[in-house]
Write an enzyme that holds these catalytic residues in place. Structure first.
Site, short mmCIF file in Angstrom:
data_model
loop_
_atom_site.label_atom_id
_atom_site.label_comp_id
_atom_site.label_asym_id
_atom_site.label_seq_id
_atom_site.Cartn_x
_atom_site.Cartn_y
_atom_site.Cartn_z
N HIS A 236 0.82 -1.20 0.00
CA HIS A 236 0.00 0.00 0.00
C HIS A 236 0.87 1.26 0.00
O HIS A 236 0.61 2.21 -0.73
CB HIS A 236 -0.92 -0.02 1.22
CG HIS A 236 -1.98 1.03 1.18
ND1 HIS A 236 -3.26 0.79 0.75
CD2 HIS A 236 -1.94 2.35 1.47
CE1 HIS A 236 -3.96 1.89 0.79
NE2 HIS A 236 -3.18 2.86 1.24
N HIS A 337 -11.08 2.29 -1.94
CA HIS A 337 -11.33 1.81 -0.60
C HIS A 337 -12.17 0.54 -0.72
O HIS A 337 -13.30 0.48 -0.23
CB HIS A 337 -12.03 2.89 0.24
CG HIS A 337 -11.45 3.02 1.60
ND1 HIS A 337 -12.18 3.31 2.72
CD2 HIS A 337 -10.18 2.91 2.04
CE1 HIS A 337 -11.39 3.37 3.77
NE2 HIS A 337 -10.17 3.13 3.39
N HIS A 339 -11.60 -3.03 0.04
CA HIS A 339 -11.80 -4.05 1.07
C HIS A 339 -12.66 -3.53 2.23
O HIS A 339 -13.62 -4.20 2.64
CB HIS A 339 -10.46 -4.60 1.56
CG HIS A 339 -10.63 -5.74 2.49
ND1 HIS A 339 -11.23 -6.93 2.12
CD2 HIS A 339 -10.32 -5.87 3.80
CE1 HIS A 339 -11.26 -7.74 3.16
NE2 HIS A 339 -10.72 -7.13 4.19
N GLY A 792 -1.54 8.41 -9.49
CA GLY A 792 -2.16 7.10 -9.69
C GLY A 792 -2.12 6.29 -8.43
O GLY A 792 -1.53 6.69 -7.43
N SER A 795 -4.42 -0.92 -6.53
CA SER A 795 -5.02 -1.75 -5.50
C SER A 795 -4.98 -3.18 -6.04
O SER A 795 -5.72 -3.52 -6.94
CB SER A 795 -6.46 -1.29 -5.24
OG SER A 795 -7.16 -2.30 -4.54
#
Lengths: 976, 267
Positions: A236, A337, A339, A792, A795
């Site tokens: 992340h 966002h 999960h 950018g 995920s």
């Protein structure tokens, strides 16, 4: 534990009809609970304190209920569970819900504060809950099912059949416990065990790097240190996959047949088979090559090669930044966002919006617009077929939409652009893309903390929010013991964040800080770590104000509690900043100092719990080396995408397309977002005579700016293509984002792009291969159009491991968000047909799904036509092709159209999708001037706007489509 | 001539304060956005202003009902100051969340007495509650100025178009007979109307929230305090109109602010 009395007030609406309850009943039926015949929603307020009847009467009438619209009654032994005035009868049961301990309950805090304002000082603590009266012949098991599927989300709420016990908040004090984690003497296997046990997600090479650092400094790490390293080196924060060296081997595939029709129709109906088929006719292997980092090779490379002078910051700050005018700059960031939204849709989307707003605040900009692109499973998904542990797509959508609405509306930022897509692949993994645009005076964003500057935290208190979500959500919590365990997902608090905006913008203008960043993933460890990476710093965790007791130091350091910013503030400026914070009720906490030490040092009181060298922490991560297999099908595929079947009843096909969820009107969602606040929305999400036509993009004139210049926002997304060819998808969505922006008036030479990649597990070579193909498409298209990337986010690992052992992965999904400029907002163009007698042109520069070489010039020509005020309406041809596009223009203008098209293959001509296509409406007298702007090969006059109430499309030989306007309107609007 | 000074009251969660300021500046006044804490600490003074604005937003996140806690601020900290401001006849306007606060504090519609010495939420005669459709809604509406008593709408003959953006805008009276009282006292300042100005008769979405009598805005009996749910401050320029690309223009919300400023100037 306490002898203080507890009281519970039940409040219900007195008005005859409660539409929220009706909506909930629909949901219950859709989720398979057909026996529920009626639902009522009531509110519960739990108050702790020694209150006499008169006090309670005042609390109920003056604070907790609206006596004109609501009825309220205190729960007592006499009415416990069956409140007479509420009309409960034998057929009804009650289900009550309350928040789990540690979940933010802003209303409860207000109750205590305001009770004291009313002079009711005896009120000590408060909590809130909900009460549902359920009618119908229901078994106990039905009630549990209803509660679990619809009324309470286990992640943040508890429920009870009958009265529920509240959980009250506790005063806070930290625990101070620190563990030493021996790593120096471990073998490889033991290192991996430590990594697994601490859930660090670090691989062997990374763990070995940690080990050798601590061997060199001759001690073992604390848990605080291991957690911070894991966070800093996480996918992340560190984007390991996008920075990795990748060895790529190739497979190429060639497809048969020609052109492109994307089907938004169900492939199951016999007369409407899927229009797509990819037939591999040849596969051959190519020698391996190496990609020296996806980010560097494709995305940054495009930006550097284009080298646009108006790009002020790309890939460096929390958000990308471009010039607006001589005075201002504009920033833009889009985050995912996913999960959190899957497990707690409201809170996940809520904090997703809050998080991206802080990204923009983190470049010292005032947030001026929000965007939201949402991908869900089908809303009619059979509840019985849902994988275990997955919320129904219907519930995910309603929660996510409510979460976006709640945060955006309350914080006062207009939600102006977005999309909603449905696909089976998103059932277990919904995607929630939240974007935010900011405006700041040029050169007002300071980036360099000075040694001696204070480390200042602004905003909310710190809890266990977002910490190792999986651990905490699986913990059994017991309200009776009052033990606080926290929850992995938090409800956001937009009003606290609004305070951060007020303070930050003023502090920026007064130049009170030298650096600023948001607390997002990794919390303080990430924010302070990043800010001190070029110098050093020392903080004391004991100074951090907490929500509740018992947090260990590593938890305080890593907590992802929302609504916090970290600022570097020269000591002499702190009093002035404190004064601004006092005015806006924002909490300021001084937790330490920046230093020229080259180390980050964290204390808990007198104990040093972390001491890491910046060189190791920020540059010590070994570079990952990955393998990818690429199916280099793209160049062949994009020009040879096949139509395997041809429709015959074109009217029916068009109506089916208009009614399909991906194309049908989204007005019921758009209208619950405030898209007008801040007063700058020039082209709104819905437009036309009845304000219901779907705009291609949004035009904003930011409040406070001079002149006529505006900002254009648009997006492109196409998972349907992502399933087949990632390269072609990238090219297509870039073209679509640019095309949408140009369609409302953006200058094609002043458009910047944001990329958001949502993919599956990159350790699978084929998955990584398609990621590389998408990135390669991004590079090629960005260069072709001259549109740089400025920011950018990736995920990855969007997969769900079902209890059946099957992996449910999303379709590879690339969202491209475009931000452009328009010199004069008064020259913006909307998509609704304007006037009968006007001429309709088809602009078409496509070559299937390949980069349309003629497109950049065509977009510039279209823009020239717009600035010469030759264009009355413009709409892009995308999902559903020309027929859908024309129908939408008719709906927008409540006018007809009569079009004649060349149709050797009518299915393709009517419904074919491709890059570089638009419909344009022009006044007849402007026809020649309009046509003169274009290469004759790309512009074709195809018909007229009519005041007849029909859409007629024919070929030279036959009528293809003839439908009344009213049918187009009702079909397209029906599903919402 | 010096510009009338406008106090734009900001509480935690106010968010249309800058648009309100822009509308008043465009009407020839000088606007000052002031947090209630700045009034509590006396950093700013009530008597420095000729007009008072309670702008839109979500003060205190609408906790316990929209406008409710902001109203509690007014009644607890500023009862006397607000009383003095209103009684002096100075123009006051509450928009959306500001309207909600004026109603929940008992200042509007205020027919029992303009401002009672001890207001409390339990004595209120009117409320603004959840929209009949059950959800927040953002859409443009048409407003018909009605009241000649209200200093903000007096003399306005043109319709106004502007957006609503609220979830709790349904105006209801404790005693439905009070509607006749409001009518008799010319306190119904603005109603939701069809595009041609004819009555909405409660039809959604022309009347977007189910308000009794299609009421979009009411004033106090004296006429100097106006509260309304829609946002005229979001329609002060032609490019804000939803159909400006179709050549539609006029019906600016700006007229309302010009009227109020003119009145303050002549006081």
């Amino acid at each position: 534990m306490t002898a203080t009395p507890q009281h519970c007030l039940i409040v219900r609406s007195q008005l005859p009809r409660d539409p929220r309850a009706a909506g909930l009943l629909d949901d219950a039926h859709a989720l398979g609970l057909a026996r529920v015949t009626q639902l009522e929603i009531q509110e519960l307020f739990f108050i702790e304190g020694d209150l006499c009847p008169a006090d309670r009467q005042r609390l109920a009438a003056e604070l907790l209920s609206d006596p004109i619209a609501q009825a309220a009654e205190w729960r007592s032994a006499a009415n416990d569970g069956v409140i007479r005035f509420l009309g409960a009868d034998r057929q009804s049961r009650t289900i009550e819900t309350a928040l789990r301990p540690g979940v933010t309950d802003p209303v409860a805090e207000q109750i205590v504060r305001c009770a004291h304002m009313l002079g009711l000082e005896a009120v000590q603590r408060a909590a809130t809950g909900k009460r549902f009266i359920v009618y119908g012949k229901l078994r106990e098991a039905d009630l549990h099912l209803l509660a679990k599927r619809l009324l309470a989300n286990d992640v943040i709420e508890r429920y009870a059949i009958g009265p529920i016990e509240p959980s009250f908040p506790h005063p806070a004090e930290a625990s101070g416990e620190v563990d030493i984690i021996p790593v120096r003497d471990l073998n490889d296997e033991q290192l991996l065990t430590v990594s697994r046990d601490r859930r660090t997600a670090l691989d062997l090479a990374e763990m070995q790097a940690v080990q050798s650092y601590f061997r060199a400094i001759d001690r073992d790490p604390t848990d605080v240190e291991v957690e911070m390293i894991a966070q800093t080196w996480s996918e992340h924060c560190g984007h390991k996959t996008f920075k990795a060296e990748i060895v790529v081997s190739e497979q190429s595939a060639v497809f048969s047949d020609q052109s492109s029709v994307t089907s938004h129709l169900s492939p199951t109906t016999d007369d409407q088979p899927s229009a797509i088929n990819n037939q591999r006719s040849a596969i051959s292997s190519q020698p391996a090559s190496t990609v020296d980092g996806i980010l560097k090779t494709y995305l940054r490379a495009a930006t550097e090669q284009i080298n646009a002078p108006w790009v002020r910051s790309a890939f460096v700050d929390n958000a990308g930044i471009i010039d607006f005018d001589d005075e201002y700059e504009v920033s833009f960031k889009v985050e995912t966002h996913n999960h959190p939204s899957a497990i707690e849709p409201f809170g996940g989307a809520n904090t997703g919006v809050g998080g991206v707003i802080r990204d923009v605040l983190g470049v010292s900009a005032k947030p001026i617009a929000a965007t939201d692109v949402l991908c869900f499973g089908p809303q009619d998904f059979d509840p019985k077929k849902l994988p275990e542990g997955v919320l129904h797509p219907r519930r995910i959508q309603s929660g996510v939409v409510a979460g976006v609405q709640d945060y955006g509306n309350k914080i006062g930022i207009p939600t102006v652009n977005g999309a909603i897509l449905y696909d089976d692949g998103y059932t277990a993994n919904p995607l929630v893309f939240c974007g935010c645009v900011g405006l700041a005076p040029k050169d007002s964003h300071p980036r360099e903390p000075h040694p001696g500057d204070r480390v200042i935290v602004l905003g909310g208190r710190t809890g266990r929010d977002g910490l190792r979500g999986a651990t905490f959500s699986s913990m059994t919590m017991d309200a009776q013991t009052g033990e606080v365990s926290g929850a992995s997902v938090q409800i956001g608090d937009p009003i606290t964040e609004k305070g951060l905006i007020e303070v930050t913008v003023r502090a920026r203008d007064l130049k009170l800080y030298t650096a600023i960043t948001d607390c997002g993933a990794g919390g303080l460890s990430s924010a302070v770590g990043e800010m001190s990476s070029s110098c050093g710093g020392e903080v004391d965790l004991k100074r951090v104000t907490l929500k509740y007791p018992g947090l260990a130091p590593w938890e305080i350091w890593l907590s992802e509690a929302q609504e916090r910013m970290v600022l570097a503030v020269p000591e002499s400026n702190v009093p002035q900043l404190q004064a601004i914070c006092d005015t806006f009720d924002v909490q300021l906490t001084d937790i330490g100092v920046f230093a020229a030490s080259g180390h980050i040092v964290v204390r808990y009181g007198d104990h040093v719990v972390l001491d890491l060298a910046n060189e190791f922490l920020h540059h010590g991560i070994p570079r990952r080396s990955l393998e990818a297999v690429v199916s280099r099908q793209s160049s062949a595929f994009s020009s040879q995408w096949s139509v395997v079947s041809h429709y015959t009843d074109f009217n029916a096909t068009l109506l089916a397309l208009l009614a399909s969820p991906n194309i049908a009107s989204k007005s019921s969602v758009i209208r619950i977002y405030d898209h007008e606040v801040q007063g700058g929305t020039v082209v709104k999400p819905l437009t036309g005579v009845m304000n219901d036509g779907p705009s291609d993009g949004c035009v904003l004139k930011p409040i406070g700016t001079q002149g006529t210049r505006g900002i254009v926002l648009a997006n492109g997304i196409n998972p349907e293509l992502g399933k087949r060819d990632a390269y072609a998808m990238a090219v297509n969505v870039i073209d679509e984002a640019i095309r949408n922006a140009v369609a409302v008036g953006a200058d094609p030479d002043r458009i910047a792009l944001l990329d958001n990649f949502c993919w599956g597990d990159p350790l699978r070579p084929e998955t990584l291969g398609s990621l590389i193909e998408a990135a390669r498409g991004c590079y090629d298209a960005a260069i072709a159009y001259g549109t740089p990337f400025i920011s950018g986010k990736d995920s990855l690992n969007n997969e769900y491991l079902g209890s059946d052992g099957l992996r449910h992965a999303i379709p590879p999904t690339l969202l491209i968000s475009a931000i452009g400029l328009i010199d004069d907002v008064n020259q913006a163009v909307t998509m609704d047909a304007k006037e009968a007698g006007h001429v309709v042109y088809l602009l078409k520069a496509d070559s299937g799904m390949q980069i349309a070489e003629a497109a950049p010039a065509m977009y510039r020509a279209l823009h020239r036509a717009m600035t010469s005020e030759l264009v009355r309406a413009c709409h892009d041809v995308s999902e559903g092709g020309l027929a859908v596009s024309a129908a939408e223009m008719c709906i927008g203008g409540r006018l007809g159209m009569s079009l004649t098209i060349e149709a050797d293959d009518p299915t393709l001509a009517l419904f074919g999708e491709g890059n570089g296509r638009l419909l344009v409406e022009v006044k007849p007298q402007h026809g020649p001037a309009f046509e003169a702007q274009f290469d004759p090969a790309v512009v074709k006059r195809i018909g007229m706007v009519t005041d007849g109430s029909r859409l007629n499309i024919s070929s030279r030989t036959q009528a293809l489509i003839s439908l009344p306007l009213e049918e187009l309107v009702t079909t397209w609007s029906r599903s919402t | 001539m010096s510009k009338p000074q406008v106090l734009i009251l900001h509480a935690d969660g106010s968010n249309r304060d800058h648009e309100a300021a822009q509308a008043f500046e465009a009407s020839g006044a000088a606007a000052d956005i002031v947090h209630i804490n700045q009034l509590r600490t006396k950093e700013k003074r009530w008597d420095a202003y000729q007009l008072l604005v309670l702008p839109g937003g979500f003060t205190y996140a609408d906790a316990l009902g929209s406008g409710k806690l902001w109203a509690l601020d007014l009644n607890t900290y500023f009862n006397e100051e607000v009383h003095t401001f209103v009684e002096s006849g100075k123009p006051v306007i509450g928009i959306c969340n500001g309207f909600q606060a004026l109603v929940k504090s008992g200042i509007l519609p205020g027919q029992r007495s303009a401002v009672s010495a001890q207001r409390s939420a339990s004595n209120n005669t009117a409320t603004l509650t959840f929209n009949a459709e059950g959800h927040f809604e953002c859409r443009w509406v048409v407003l018909k100025p009605q009241s000649q008593r209200c200093v903000w709408t007096c003399g306005l003959s043109d319709l106004i178009e502007c957006p609503v953006a609220h979830g709790e805008g349904r105006f209801l009276l404790n005693d439905p007979d009070d509607l006749a009282v409001l009518q008799a006292q010319d306190q119904i300042a603005l109603t939701y109307a069809q595009a041609d100005g004819s009555a909405a008769h409660g039809a959604y979405p022309v009347n977007p929230n189910g308000s009794i009598g299609d009421i979009a805005g009411v004033c106090n009996p004296r006429g100097n305090v106006l509260g309304l749910m829609p946002h005229p401050e979001d329609h002060i320029a032609a490019y804000q109109h939803p159909r400006w690309t179709r050549g539609e223009s006029g019906r600016l919300g700006l007229r309302l602010f010009e009227n109020g400023v003119k009145y303050a100037r002549e006081m």
